[in-house]
Design a protein around this motif. Structure first.
Motif: not given
Length: 611
Positions: A83, A112, A117-119, A134-137, A204-205
């Motif tokens: 990201s 992760e 912040r990617i799972a 899963t892109y947390g940001e 987000r998320g």
């Protein structure tokens, strides 16, 4: 009663704490189906030791076929989710991750990327995978695909990312093709040499799911594979299927008693036995096997296998297949036979002969379901026709046919090549007898005694001769290399598995043979670097194991301790093999003493555990 979860006892990380100077297995944390065409591994460093558990940053997820660092990878490519700003250099883009918080199983990988912040959640099939990110940001989410030799493109009409990774040493048509489809529209894409990426605009998320497939036969076949192996199944469904397949195969051998660590070692070893060799055939739209021929690059029907590592695996892996995986072994054997149909030769490890033992093992155990007549045709050529290529046929065969052994000065280790040929001839004599080829059986059985040419009864060692029958000068039983493909005369001097009684007699009888074994174990683990010119990791491993001249780090030692039983002292075999099991195997990243070599050392643990 619930079915035991054997796969939960497996650690793909066992043996991964390896470097060039010291091997704890030289294994990779492979996430794959048994014998899969494509495996997946975390990348934390540079080739060929591209994963080490102590390195704190991850550089990507690699689709790999690397069986050991010495052989390198082929047809590989690396995925990296990202990201924020685009960073393409593997070292600069690397992200911190927590291996201890990651899930690394044979059927699923979760981790992760803390920097982004990617799972990451990857679930494989035999030739394909589901990758859920899963892109947390939120914001710009990206997936990079890197190939070392090849190119990456994007098909805007279908929203499909495509890549091709050329296989070194093969023609331009021999490449691994990758396709990746996504469950979200691609906002942007880009490429540069050996690299491509797609980008998504995400809240987000947000979750992006990629469905990937690999093929040696091009993008159309990759799509067929994607439809066949993944289809509409979810990651959970695919993971459940993978766990069931692993449980079914691991459960062929159920253990009782022992400690939890012993059970973890046992099933981690059994998992490693089932990782290779690799299927390189695929299934067409009609469900029939098809492969890319290594002979001319054409598409041909039938199964094909790769990465044989026969030099080691013939000792323990294939006998274990013949015992516990009788239903699966015929496809593997037919894959080797198909290679002979394509190229004229059965595969080998740079001209070594243990492929003979692999087929003899199958015949002796009554394995059917492969073309034995075609196999015999190729095996007989192996024994009677010298090849000009070092990659095919038997090493030193011209010399064996002319003087009865491989002399000093040959391009191959003369003692090991002679002993290999003798054992190979004995194996082929058994197949010939089974098929009713009496003349071949008698001739090959006579040739199987060639080991006697190089046994010096005055010293009690195998040692080389020149082409005129004179013992070569400068023999040192502690020198590694030269006359032996692995180790020294102490380790390589027991390689007569087809005539142990004859070797015991040549040593001077049972008592002398037992005394020789006692001496081997009582000596200090000294060595000379010999023709290697430097201390190899196997020498270091023998020295630090402190097990005398028994070098469990190299597979040529792996039959030595059973000579006690053959000489009438089974209690010594039992005691010493138990010592190896308890001292030289561990359930963690430092799991092995030396390279696992295609599961050979793992299979040794399984056999020794069974008694």
């Amino acid at each position: 009663m619930d079915t035991p979860s054997f796969v939960d006892l497996v650690s793909p990380l066992m043996g991964t704490q390896s470097v060039r100077e010291f091997s704890r297995g030289n294994t990779l944390p492979l996430v794959q189906r048994p014998w899969a065409m494509t495996a997946w591994s975390l990348v934390t460093g540079d080739d060929p030791w591209f994963f080490h558990p102590d390195l704190p940053k991850v550089r990507g997820l690699r689709a790999t076929r690397q069986s050991r660092p010495e052989t390198g990878d082929w047809g590989e490519f690396t995925l990296f989710p990202q990201s924020g700003p685009l960073v393409t250099d593997p070292a600069r883009r690397a992200s911190a991750y927590r291996l201890d918080k990651s899930l690394v199983t044979p059927y699923r990988l979760k981790t992760e990327l803390l920097r982004y912040r990617i799972a990451v959640d990857l679930v494989p099939s035999e030739r394909a995978a589901v990758l859920r990110l899963t892109y947390g940001e939120g914001g710009v989410g990206r997936l990079l695909v890197q190939v070392p030799r090849g190119e990456v493109t994007f098909d805007e009409a279908t929203g499909t990312l495509r890549g091709q990774s050329l296989v070194t040493g093969q023609g331009p048509e021999f490449a691994v093709s990758l396709i990746a489809t996504f469950d979200r529209p691609v906002a942007r894409w880009g490429t540069e040499p050996g690299l491509g990426w797609v980008e998504f605009d995400l809240p987000r998320g947000a979750v992006v799911e990629a469905r990937l497939a690999t093929s040696f036969l091009g993008f159309d076949q990759a799509q067929t594979t994607l439809d066949r192996e993944i289809g509409t199944r979810t990651a959970e469904e695919l993971a459940s299927e993978g766990a069931q397949i692993w449980n079914r195969l691991l459960g062929r051998l159920a253990v009782e008693g022992g400690t939890e660590d012993q059970r973890r070692i046992f099933y981690s070893c059994l998992y490693r036995v089932l990782c290779g060799p690799r299927k390189v055939h695929e299934f067409d739209a009609a469900g029939k096997p098809v492969h890319r021929s290594p002979a001319d690059g054409s598409a041909r029907p039938g199964p094909l296998m790769a990465d044989p590592q026969f030099r080691s695996t013939f000792r323990t892996v294939y006998p274990l297949y013949a015992l516990a995986y009788r239903d699966e072994l015929p496809e593997i054997l037919e894959g080797w036979v198909q290679g002979a149909r394509d190229t004229g030769w059965l595969p080998g490890d740079a001209g070594t002969t243990p492929v003979d033992a692999v087929f003899a093992e199958a015949v002796a155990k009554g394995i059917e379901g492969f073309d034995l007549a075609a196999a015999w045709k190729a095996l007989r050529r192996h024994a009677f026709e010298a090849s000009d290529s070092p990659q095919h046929g038997r090493a030193g065969l011209k010399d064996v046919l002319s003087v009865g052994y491989v002399p000093e000065g040959s391009s191959v280790p003369p003692v090991s090549a002679t002993l290999d040929a003798a054992y190979g001839d004995w194996c082929l004599s058994r197949i010939a007898e089974h098929l009713g080829h009496t003349q071949d059986a008698h001739q090959l059985a006579a040739r199987s005694q060639a080991w006697q040419h190089l046994f010096d009864a005055s010293m009690g060692f195998f040692r080389p001769k020149d082409a005129h029958g004179n013992w070569a000068e400068g023999f040192d039983p502690l020198a590694w290399g030269g006359s032996f493909s692995q180790g020294s005369a102490w380790q390589g001097g027991w390689a007569v598995p087809h005539d142990p009684e004859g070797l015991i007699s040549a040593l001077g009888g049972v008592e002398v043979a037992l005394a020789r074994l006692d001496t081997l174990l009582a000596l200090k683990p000294l060595f000379q670097v010999g023709t290697h010119g430097e201390e190899t990791h196997a020498m270091t491993e023998m020295a630090l194991a402190d097990f005398g001249q028994y070098a469990h780090a190299i597979s040529s030692s792996h039959g030595i301790l059973w000579f006690y039983a053959l000489a009438g002292r089974p209690e010594k075999t039992e005691r010493l093999t138990h010592r190896v099991l308890t001292e030289l195997y561990r359930p963690g990243v430092d799991g092995y003493c030396g390279d696992d070599e295609g599961g050979e050392k793992s299979a040794w643990f399984v056999w020794a555990s069974m008694g």
